[in-house]
Write an enzyme that holds these catalytic residues in place. Sequence first.
Site, PDB file in Angstrom:
ATOM      1  N   LEU A 100      48.751  18.663  -1.265  1.00 44.42           N
ATOM      2  CA  LEU A 100      47.677  18.944  -0.319  1.00 44.42           C
ATOM      3  C   LEU A 100      47.426  20.435  -0.205  1.00 44.42           C
ATOM      4  CD1 LEU A 100      48.563  16.470   2.575  1.00 44.42           C
ATOM      5  CD2 LEU A 100      47.051  16.101   0.619  1.00 44.42           C
ATOM      6  N   GLY A 155      51.346  15.700  -1.611  1.00 39.47           N
ATOM      7  CA  GLY A 155      50.170  14.925  -1.987  1.00 39.47           C
ATOM      8  C   GLY A 155      50.128  14.559  -3.450  1.00 39.47           C
ATOM      9  N   ASN A 179      57.720  16.589   0.457  1.00 31.39           N
ATOM     10  CA  ASN A 179      58.477  17.672   1.101  1.00 31.39           C
ATOM     11  C   ASN A 179      57.849  18.160   2.404  1.00 31.39           C
ATOM     12  OD1 ASN A 179      56.274  18.822  -0.252  1.00 31.39           O
ATOM     13  ND2 ASN A 179      57.307  20.778  -0.520  1.00 31.39           N
ATOM     14  N   GLU A 180      57.144  17.286   3.102  1.00 30.83           N
ATOM     15  CA  GLU A 180      56.425  17.697   4.309  1.00 30.83           C
ATOM     16  C   GLU A 180      57.309  18.373   5.352  1.00 30.83           C
ATOM     17  OE1 GLU A 180      53.669  14.645   2.559  1.00 30.83           O
ATOM     18  OE2 GLU A 180      55.830  14.946   2.717  1.00 30.83           O
TER      19      GLU A 180
END
Length: 304
Positions: A100, A155, A179-180
Amino acid sequence: LSPQGVLFPCSRPQVWGQAAWQPPSLLPTQRRAFSNNKILVELDASSGVATMKFKSPPVNGLSLDFLTEFCISLEKLENDRACRGLIITSAVPRIFSAGLDITEMCGKSTEHYAEFWRAVQEMWLRMYGSSMVTVAAINANSQLPSPCQGSSPAGGCLMALTCDYRIMAENPKYRIGLNETQLGIVAPFWFKDTFVNTVGHRVAERSLQLGLLHSVTEAHQIGLVDEVVPEEKLQEKAAAVVAQWLALPDHARQLSKSMMRKAVLDHFLAHREEDIQNFVKFTSKDSIQKSLSVYMEMLKKKKS
């Protein structure tokens, strides 16, 4: 795809298991391509397989523009009778997708956050519910402008997870994962559901909490990727896998896929608007904006 997220195999006018027959004089051009700013698509009508290549340097970030063009390209293929299978990969050297685009989530209006998140949802919905055979050919190395080196974080990993099969190029430097938490954000429930359905609950729980980026070997061991091959064999192997899946009758394969994925799709559709509101509310928090700003500054320093 129906409003309930069910795949209808009869959505294409063809005989089960094979493309609709046409007289030789009416057969489409065997190879054709179309392209926009960030996506290149090449369709081999003889095999029924399209290859979608990401071409948005430097890192194929999933920006609003990228996601919009991706969905438009995917819709064209879904509506093309000649297309039954899709390989997604990268045309940018050294990177599949960095995930993202953080710039879409930092310093923008709440309206923009909502528009961006709806585009992320649409990408997942169209890919996870696609009637085509979908294969991710993950070709990349670790040279990312990020403290978390890898080929497909967040993402980018989600996009690969929507596919029926994932093949990753063999390289000790490559990484893939969600890995947010390393950015101070939380993977949405449909990220989690897709991940759990791929690797199992315990592996997903640990990986999501720690924001792990797995090596190629680890990814293969936990089932995050299905196969690992030398990089020069990646596209050849992806084509062979698609051909193997397309050898089955379309209706049986599509209905089986729908049966396996329907519950996740239905759950998502029932909570889609709520998910957008939660994302906007969470992203707009001062603490989250500060965390994302710090992360972006860190990226700028690494680039310089």
